[in-house]
Enzyme design. Structure first.
Site, short mmCIF file in Angstrom:
data_model
loop_
_atom_site.label_atom_id
_atom_site.label_comp_id
_atom_site.label_asym_id
_atom_site.label_seq_id
_atom_site.Cartn_x
_atom_site.Cartn_y
_atom_site.Cartn_z
CB CYS A 212 49.61 48.47 38.07
SG CYS A 212 47.90 48.83 38.44
NE ARG B 7 52.81 45.98 33.40
CZ ARG B 7 52.58 44.79 32.86
NH1 ARG B 7 53.22 44.45 31.77
NH2 ARG B 7 51.73 43.95 33.39
CD1 TRP C 148 45.06 51.84 32.82
CD2 TRP C 148 43.83 50.28 33.82
NE1 TRP C 148 43.93 51.62 32.06
CE2 TRP C 148 43.16 50.68 32.64
CE3 TRP C 148 43.22 49.31 34.62
CZ2 TRP C 148 41.93 50.14 32.26
CZ3 TRP C 148 42.00 48.77 34.23
CH2 TRP C 148 41.38 49.19 33.05
CG ASN D 11 49.31 44.49 37.60
OD1 ASN D 11 48.17 44.89 37.35
ND2 ASN D 11 50.08 43.94 36.68
N GLY D 12 46.52 44.10 39.75
CA GLY D 12 45.46 43.09 39.72
C GLY D 12 44.24 43.58 40.48
CD GLU E 250 45.08 46.56 14.30
OE1 GLU E 250 44.16 46.08 14.99
OE2 GLU E 250 46.10 47.03 14.80
CE LYS F 86 46.38 49.96 16.70
NZ LYS F 86 46.59 48.57 16.90
CD GLU G 294 44.57 51.08 20.08
OE1 GLU G 294 44.45 50.56 21.20
OE2 GLU G 294 45.14 50.51 19.14
CG HIS H 238 23.03 44.25 4.63
ND1 HIS H 238 21.87 43.85 3.99
CD2 HIS H 238 24.04 43.70 3.91
CE1 HIS H 238 22.17 43.08 2.95
NE2 HIS H 238 23.49 42.99 2.89
CE LYS I 106 52.09 46.96 23.88
NZ LYS I 106 51.52 47.23 22.56
C1 F6R Z 1 45.36 47.58 20.48
C2 F6R Z 1 46.01 46.71 21.45
C3 F6R Z 1 45.16 45.77 22.21
C4 F6R Z 1 45.87 44.42 22.37
C5 F6R Z 1 45.04 43.50 23.30
C6 F6R Z 1 45.66 42.12 23.41
O1 F6R Z 1 46.29 48.37 19.80
O2 F6R Z 1 47.20 46.76 21.63
O3 F6R Z 1 43.91 45.62 21.62
O4 F6R Z 1 46.02 43.85 21.12
O5 F6R Z 1 44.94 44.08 24.56
O6 F6R Z 1 46.95 42.18 23.93
P1 F6R Z 1 47.96 40.98 23.76
O7 F6R Z 1 48.28 40.85 22.32
O8 F6R Z 1 49.16 41.35 24.59
O9 F6R Z 1 47.26 39.76 24.28
#
Ligand code: F6R
Length: 613
Positions: A2, A27, A74, A100-101, A482, A486, A489, A505, A608
């Site tokens: 949040c 967020r 969130w 938040n939490g 990765e 990408k 998500e 496999h 995020k």
């Molecule tokens: C994917 C993404 C997440 C973050 C993960 C860790 O695009 O952004 O998988 O990489 O939540 O976040 P940080 O790097 O802030 O610890």
């Protein structure tokens, strides 16, 4: 998760708070709300859905206030509805809270409060806080919040106001981030720095267990016993322009295109080409660990974990240090064999990811030397580390991480090269060649970004695919992971990353013409093996998008299908090539998601900064 914004000062609190929430919407974005006070009257407005619904509601029926708090949610407890949107209030309607939490014992607290005849109106874990503070209140919000905190189990960043205590906000932190922004006859609270960049560059980061009380002319911190503490504010050099879209349609696209600059900024001042060395003095005493550690453990989550896998490859290949990686969420639960001869590196864009922090603390508790690779100066991770290497990617707003990832790989290259130098595991000429190669990376990234239109056109033929496979080997295996992350998500297509050699496999069973396979085939040690894997896909009627080093002609002779594609990436040193090969994958994810009509910057169900475990 949040987002929280609070304001006290002479401006219109509503516009400061809504502006701040907009910059924090990454967020959380399933509901939003605001509460402001004017002439002793509380005005609260909440809406389900994105922040723009709250803005629409305020446009139709404006409110005004001289101080207040706001929130983007969130959801954890209770569905995203207007009723469950923050701020929440007590029975008197005079105490207001945003959170938040997660309050883990909220059901017990709720039961007790109901027995004591409180009126609880929402399904959230947050509302109990307002009622607990109400029970403690004897004229001082600060004191009543301080007396309430020991009753809460879980994690929280809180901001509260009391209608009867004008121009005063209280904040508390245990886990998720909370910063105080310092202004001139005005002060601010926020979950993250970008919210406040248009107003201030001076921040105080609350520590776990701390409370803050802000008024227009004071910002005071207190420990859990009520003793006042002092902290020197941190000056954050980020430019407010960096948190605007700057002509791009989405933050994600802007941040993909910012990668050359982020790479430059992460390299600047750290490379000494003449001496053939890396300057990492900023790591302080932790640097000794690079020379002496018997092993390295890297912990991270999500995209940062992929950077950790690249880091493992580099530390082992260049510095010959046995290295393992783990997800932050798994590390603690496997009794890791970590001790004083271990260097523990945590990689995190935000420096606030709960699982990464918990793993880092576990490694520290077992005696490891803790080093952070992080994008946010002053964040929790950097404060708990013995030394930090900052990635200078600038603020990353798009939920899907892009420029932070490539900056993390650069940071891991610098660490591995410096460790190699300290341990004498690399010829000076090889070291120099790699360093020189690194300095060329920003302009090669620029060239790679020139593929944007080509990838956009390619995405037209991919937008309806439901499953994708990404394959790579060696240092490109994490890059395949990765690419898949990408894509899934932000486009919601199912995408799996796999080590190419493992395909036979199991996953090869998935291959048919409807499953595009993105194959990372850079020139180098594993090129021939990748060509064989591509041939295996073709032999089963699969469709291949091959990323190759420019100038290669082998793949052209293998890929004859009209649906196949070959994307040429500028040549670079093999160990640096992940920094370039990831770029077209980011663009592919972006364009496929856009064509599928997805919300690229704020994909569903995600947030995020993941500050709960
Ligand atoms: C994917 C993404 C997440 C973050 C993960 C860790 O695009 O952004 O998988 O990489 O939540 O976040 P940080 O790097 O802030 O610890």
């Amino acid at each position: 998760m949040c987002g929280i914004v609070g304001y006290v000062g002479p401006r219109n609190a509503v516009s400061v708070i809504i502006g701040g929430l907009k910059r924090l919407e990454y967020r959380g974005y399933d509901s939003a709300g605001i509460a402001v006070v004017r002439d002793g009257r509380l005005m609260r407005r909440r809406t389900a859905g994105k922040l723009r619904h709250l803005e629409d509601s305020l446009r139709v029926d404006p409110i005004e206030g001289v101080f207040g708090i706001g929130h983007t949610r969130w959801a954890t407890h209770g569905r995203p509805s207007e009723e469950n949107a923050h701020p929440h209030q007590d029975c008197t309607g005079r105490i207001v809270v945003v959170h938040n939490g997660i309050i883990e014992n909220y059901l017990d607290l709720k039961r007790l409060l109901l027995e004591r005849n409180h009126r609880i109106e929402t399904q959230t874990d947050t509302e109990v806080i307002a009622h607990l503070v109400e029970e403690q209140y004897q004229g001082s919000l600060l004191e009543s919040v301080r007396n309430t905190l020991p009753k809460l189990k879980g994690v929280y960043a809180l901001a509260l106001l009391h209608v009867g205590e004008p121009q005063r906000l209280i904040a508390a932190r245990m886990g998720p981030p909370m910063v105080v922004g310092l202004g001139d006859h005005e002060n601010f609270l926020a979950s993250d720095i970008p919210a406040l960049l248009p107003y201030t560059k001076d921040f105080i980061f609350l520590d776990d267990g701390e409370l803050a009380e802000i008024t227009p002319d004071s910002a005071r911190l207190f420990d859990r016993h009520g003793h006042e503490t002092t902290r020197t504010p941190q000056r954050i050099a980020w430019d407010p322009i960096q948190v605007e879209k700057g002509g791009y349609r989405h933050f994600m696209l802007k941040e993909i295109h910012e990668q050359p600059q982020a790479a430059r900024d992460t390299l600047v001042g750290r490379i000494d080409l003449e001496a053939g060395d890396v300057n990492l003095e900023e790591l302080g005493p932790a640097i000794e660990g690079l020379r002496t550690a018997e092993r390295v453990v890297i912990v991270a989550c999500g995209t940062s974990w992929h950077a950790a896998l690249v880091g493992k490859f580099l530390l082992e290949r260049l510095a010959k240090i046995p290295t393992e990686t783990d997800y932050g969420s798994e590390f603690r639960y496997r009794e890791p064999l970590v001790g004083p001869s271990t260097l523990a590196i945590a990689i995190s864009q935000s420096g606030e990811t709960a699982d990464t922090l918990a793993a880092f603390r576990e490694a520290k508790a077992r005696g490891a030397l803790p080093v952070a690779v992080c994008n946010v100066r002053g964040s929790m991770l950097t404060r708990e580390a013995a030394g930090t290497l900052l990635t200078h990617a600038g603020p990353e707003i798009g939920v899907a991480s892009t420029k932070a990832f490539t900056s993390q790989i650069i940071a891991m290259l610098l660490i591995a090269l410096h460790a190699a130098r300290l341990r004498g595991t690399l010829e000076r000429n090889t070291l120099r060649a790699l360093l020189a190669g690194l300095t060329r990376i920003p302009s090669l990234m620029d060239q790679t970004l020139g593929l944007d239109n080509r990838i956009d056109a390619l995405s037209r033929t991919l937008a309806h695919a439901k499953d994708f496979l990404f394959i790579g080997r060696g240092i490109h295996y994490p890059i395949a992971l990765e690419g898949a992350l990408k894509l899934k998500e932000i486009s919601y297509a199912h995408a799996e990353g796999y080590p190419a050699g493992e395909m036979k496999h199991g996953p090869i069973a998935l291959i048919d013409e409807s499953v595009p396979v993105v194959a990372l085939c850079p020139a180098g040690r594993v090129f021939e093996k990748m060509v064989s894997n591509v041939q295996e896909v073709k032999a089963r009627g699969g469709r291949v998008i091959a990323l190759v080093t420019a100038g290669d002609s082998t793949l052209a002779s293998v890929l004859d299908g009209t649906d196949d594609a070959i994307i040429e990436i500028p040549p670079s040193e093999e160990l640096l090539s992940p920094l370039l090969f990831v770029v077209p994958q980011q663009l592919l994810a972006y364009h496929v998601a856009l064509r599928a009509g997805r919300d690229v910057d704020q994909p569903r169900n995600l947030a995020k900064s993941v500050t709960v475990e």
